[in-house]
Design an enzyme around this catalytic site. Structure first.
Site, mmCIF file in Angstrom:
data_model
loop_
_atom_site.group_PDB
_atom_site.id
_atom_site.type_symbol
_atom_site.label_atom_id
_atom_site.label_comp_id
_atom_site.label_asym_id
_atom_site.label_seq_id
_atom_site.Cartn_x
_atom_site.Cartn_y
_atom_site.Cartn_z
ATOM 1 N N CYS A 40 0.820 -1.224 0.000
ATOM 2 C CA CYS A 40 0.000 0.000 0.000
ATOM 3 C C CYS A 40 0.849 1.268 0.000
ATOM 4 C CB CYS A 40 -0.933 -0.018 1.203
ATOM 5 S SG CYS A 40 -1.760 1.539 1.495
ATOM 6 N N LYS A 49 -1.749 7.017 -6.033
ATOM 7 C CA LYS A 49 -2.589 8.214 -5.852
ATOM 8 C C LYS A 49 -1.768 9.499 -5.979
ATOM 9 C CE LYS A 49 -4.860 5.446 -5.950
ATOM 10 N NZ LYS A 49 -4.867 3.978 -5.928
ATOM 11 N N GLY A 179 -8.429 -5.011 -17.385
ATOM 12 C CA GLY A 179 -9.165 -3.757 -17.140
ATOM 13 C C GLY A 179 -9.811 -3.769 -15.775
ATOM 14 N N GLY A 180 -9.064 -4.240 -14.763
ATOM 15 C CA GLY A 180 -9.549 -4.198 -13.380
ATOM 16 C C GLY A 180 -9.154 -2.873 -12.748
ATOM 17 N N GLU A 201 -9.217 -6.358 -21.998
ATOM 18 C CA GLU A 201 -9.872 -7.032 -20.866
ATOM 19 C C GLU A 201 -10.554 -8.302 -21.382
ATOM 20 O OE1 GLU A 201 -10.432 -6.852 -17.367
ATOM 21 O OE2 GLU A 201 -11.606 -8.618 -17.899
ATOM 22 N N GLY A 265 -4.480 -9.228 -11.684
ATOM 23 C CA GLY A 265 -4.775 -9.700 -10.339
ATOM 24 C C GLY A 265 -3.534 -9.975 -9.519
ATOM 25 N N ARG A 266 -3.761 -10.247 -8.242
ATOM 26 C CA ARG A 266 -2.668 -10.532 -7.315
ATOM 27 C C ARG A 266 -2.960 -11.848 -6.596
ATOM 28 N NH1 ARG A 266 0.710 -6.226 -6.228
ATOM 29 N NH2 ARG A 266 1.165 -7.000 -4.144
ATOM 30 N N ALA A 311 -6.445 -2.381 1.362
ATOM 31 C CA ALA A 311 -5.677 -2.014 2.554
ATOM 32 C C ALA A 311 -6.579 -1.807 3.771
ATOM 33 C CB ALA A 311 -4.869 -0.751 2.273
ATOM 34 N N HIS A 433 -24.384 21.748 3.331
ATOM 35 C CA HIS A 433 -24.681 22.345 2.027
ATOM 36 C C HIS A 433 -23.752 23.537 1.798
ATOM 37 C CE1 HIS A 433 -26.994 23.669 -1.430
ATOM 38 N NE2 HIS A 433 -26.924 24.897 -0.938
HETATM 39 P P1 NAD Z 1 -8.478 -7.194 -10.610
HETATM 40 O O1 NAD Z 1 -8.907 -8.543 -10.209
HETATM 41 O O2 NAD Z 1 -9.196 -6.002 -10.083
HETATM 42 O O3 NAD Z 1 -8.526 -7.054 -12.215
HETATM 43 C C1 NAD Z 1 -7.862 -7.924 -13.086
HETATM 44 C C2 NAD Z 1 -8.590 -7.907 -14.413
HETATM 45 O O4 NAD Z 1 -7.817 -8.615 -15.366
HETATM 46 C C3 NAD Z 1 -9.958 -8.596 -14.364
HETATM 47 O O5 NAD Z 1 -10.924 -7.702 -14.853
HETATM 48 C C4 NAD Z 1 -9.788 -9.822 -15.250
HETATM 49 O O6 NAD Z 1 -10.961 -10.163 -15.963
HETATM 50 C C5 NAD Z 1 -8.678 -9.364 -16.203
HETATM 51 N N1 NAD Z 1 -7.897 -10.438 -16.800
HETATM 52 C C6 NAD Z 1 -7.437 -11.556 -16.185
HETATM 53 N N2 NAD Z 1 -6.698 -12.290 -17.052
HETATM 54 C C7 NAD Z 1 -6.692 -11.606 -18.246
HETATM 55 C C8 NAD Z 1 -6.098 -11.822 -19.525
HETATM 56 N N3 NAD Z 1 -5.333 -12.888 -19.769
HETATM 57 N N4 NAD Z 1 -6.298 -10.906 -20.520
HETATM 58 C C9 NAD Z 1 -7.062 -9.807 -20.275
HETATM 59 N N5 NAD Z 1 -7.641 -9.560 -19.080
HETATM 60 C C10 NAD Z 1 -7.451 -10.432 -18.075
HETATM 61 O O7 NAD Z 1 -6.911 -7.125 -10.265
HETATM 62 P P2 NAD Z 1 -5.897 -5.896 -10.327
HETATM 63 O O8 NAD Z 1 -6.476 -4.759 -11.089
HETATM 64 O O9 NAD Z 1 -4.616 -6.498 -10.794
HETATM 65 O O10 NAD Z 1 -5.782 -5.485 -8.796
HETATM 66 C C11 NAD Z 1 -5.253 -6.409 -7.819
HETATM 67 C C12 NAD Z 1 -5.854 -6.165 -6.463
HETATM 68 O O11 NAD Z 1 -5.430 -4.926 -5.939
HETATM 69 C C13 NAD Z 1 -7.360 -6.159 -6.487
HETATM 70 O O12 NAD Z 1 -7.845 -6.960 -5.444
HETATM 71 C C14 NAD Z 1 -7.712 -4.723 -6.293
HETATM 72 O O13 NAD Z 1 -8.942 -4.551 -5.614
HETATM 73 C C15 NAD Z 1 -6.544 -4.177 -5.492
HETATM 74 N N6 NAD Z 1 -6.364 -2.753 -5.792
HETATM 75 C C16 NAD Z 1 -7.234 -1.868 -5.244
HETATM 76 C C17 NAD Z 1 -7.125 -0.527 -5.565
HETATM 77 C C18 NAD Z 1 -8.088 0.458 -4.974
HETATM 78 O O14 NAD Z 1 -8.723 0.130 -3.986
HETATM 79 N N7 NAD Z 1 -8.254 1.648 -5.538
HETATM 80 C C19 NAD Z 1 -6.170 -0.085 -6.454
HETATM 81 C C20 NAD Z 1 -5.324 -1.025 -7.015
HETATM 82 C C21 NAD Z 1 -5.433 -2.361 -6.665
#
Ligand code: NAD
Length: 445
Positions: A40, A49, A179-180, A201, A265-266, A311, A433
């Protein structure tokens, strides 16, 4: 010396637990192999950020015209932006260090591992020394997932989020795979600084876990602004900086950019835990409502539990775990139904509770333009706030928003969901307000 608690990992879960346990008088040792603050503070929320804030400043300056302000020849210095990010991180990490010092918590810098465990003691090793503790709290976090796509491993054109944050130069162009949350936040950063961005995505939509009406507003805006978003498209292979992808209809695509950011993802980080062969794991370490694992004196909190990788969830889980060790009354649990989440796109998305896709609820929604403050400060934007209400008893079950600065008032919505407020109860809350937060109240009327 035998400690009462050993904590493995100094991120939001680890340092929160260390502070709470030490404050309560426990002898605590915390092991951290990198800097305190974990993902974090060092390579996640805070640096992202900070960079996004600089990007927003630049973007706002170059779009100031719509507010009657002329800003000509606006430029930025990316190296300086990155330097400032480092400064912010250093300051916050130093703050954590100070807090743990103040509580007389022993912090050991090094990579620790469990050596052995009985119900009476856990033995750890770090930097060649052995440490013994009555209880262990595992807060080892998560690591970027590297997908088994041919051409990804050892490819210098490929970045993960840590590489992207460390880079001192902007890429000329960027393909983002996934596109997560991470993918869309980096898409925002690069786009606002003028870098051509393509997001690929695999699912039919970006941000698939969020309210899809809210997401479609972001997607429309980003597409109009020039971000190329390819959904239902799978990356099949990489060859250097060339990406081969395939759409759901079977169309083959070849795309190219200077760098490819992989954000798919992670995964729970289980390093150092090999000796705990009886530890029950699924997508992460399995824990009960009190963050207790299947082993008598072992607890886990944060991303390593594979629950919700945020976090603020990690730090709350840590509080619950330590509360359990201290036999605190009343017994505390985590209200997983009321965890807020924010995506720092521009506009921001913030939500809490169930989505429309998850339950049959009454939906009350209004554009953000019902707020005078929003209209004053968001020229050309509409935004949306959507409140989901239980059809029978009128309880507020979920809130989903897009529009700046909804991240700053989603906590009020979390409060309502957490406390199980009904609409008449929520209506008794007075909002200041003119603030954008008033839309919450307007929406539930
Ligand atoms: P995520 O799970 O949010 O998104 C990963 C995306 O990748 C999914 O939409 C999935 O469908 C796509 N994907 C998977 N395999 C793929 C492929 N081969 N080709 C194309 N798309 C594919 O994971 P993230 O964005 O890596 O984030 C990791 C973690 O960190 C999450 O749990 C997230 O919530 C956290 N995080 C949170 C914040 C926040 O709170 N603002 C910011 C960053 C990360």
């Amino acid at each position: 010396m035998k400690y009462q608690l050993a904590i493995l990992g100094g991120g939001p879960a680890g340092y929160t637990a260390a502070e709470k346990a030490s404050k309560a008088g426990m002898d605590v040792v915390l092991f951290e192999q990198n800097a305190l603050g974990g993902t974090c503070l060092n390579v996640g929320c805070i640096p992202t950020k900070t960079l996004l804030y600089s990007a927003k400043q630049y973007y706002n300056a170059t779009h100031a015209d719509k507010y009657g302000v002329k800003a000509e020849n606006v430029t930025f210095d990316y190296a300086k932006i990155v330097q400032r990010k480092q400064k912010v991180v250093r300051k916050l990490v130093a703050g954590i260090k100070q807090k743990l010092n103040n509580e007389h918590c022993t912090v050991v810098t090094g990579s620790a591992a469990v050596v052995s465990r009985t119900d009476e003691a856990v033995v750890m090793t770090c930097n060649g020394e052995q440490y013994e503790a009555e209880n262990l709290l595992i807060c080892t976090g998560s690591v970027n997932f590297v997908p088994p796509i041919p051409g990804v491993k050892d490819n210098p054109a490929v970045w993960d989020s840590t590489d992207a944050l460390a880079a001192t130069q902007l890429p000329q162009s960027m393909i983002i795979v996934g596109g997560g949350v991470i993918g869309m936040e980096f898409a925002t950063l690069y786009h606002e600084l003028g870098v051509p961005v393509t997001v690929i995505e695999a699912m039919p939509t970006i941000l698939p876990n969020l309210d899809q009406e809210v997401v479609s507003i972001l997607r429309d805006k980003y597409t109009k602004a020039g971000i190329k978003i390819l959904t239902a498209t799978k990356v099949m292979s990489l060859d250097g900086n060339k990406v081969c992808a395939e759409t759901a209809e079977g169309e083959k695509l070849e795309l190219e950019a200077e760098h490819v950011l992989i954000s798919v993802g992670r995964r729970a980080n289980m390093a150092g835990l090999e000796a705990l062969s009886d530890l029950e794991c699924n997508r992460g370490i399995v824990v009960d409502d009190f963050m207790h694992t299947n082993l008598a004196n072992v607890y886990a909190a944060g991303d390593v539990t594979g629950k919700i990788m945020l976090a603020h969830v990690a730090s709350r889980q840590a509080e619950v775990a330590v509360g359990r060790m201290l036999k605190e009354m009343p017994v505390q649990r985590i209200a997983y139904n009321a965890i807020p989440s924010v995506v720092y796109t521009n506009p921001e998305i913030a939500s809490v509770g169930i989505t429309e896709q998850e339950a049959d609820c009454e939906v009350r929604k209004i554009p953000m333009t019902f707020s005078g403050r929003f209209v004053a400060e968001n020229e050309g934007e509409t935004g949306l706030v959507k409140v989901l209400v239980d059809k029978k008893n009128q309880t507020v079950l979920g809130v989903h928003m897009i529009g700046n600065p909804c991240s700053e008032f989603v906590a009020a919505a979390s409060f309502a969901v957490r406390m199980g407020y009904t609409v008449p109860e929520f209506m008794q809350v007075v909002f200041p307000h003119p603030t954008v937060s008033e839309v919450l109240r307007e929406a539930v009327i």
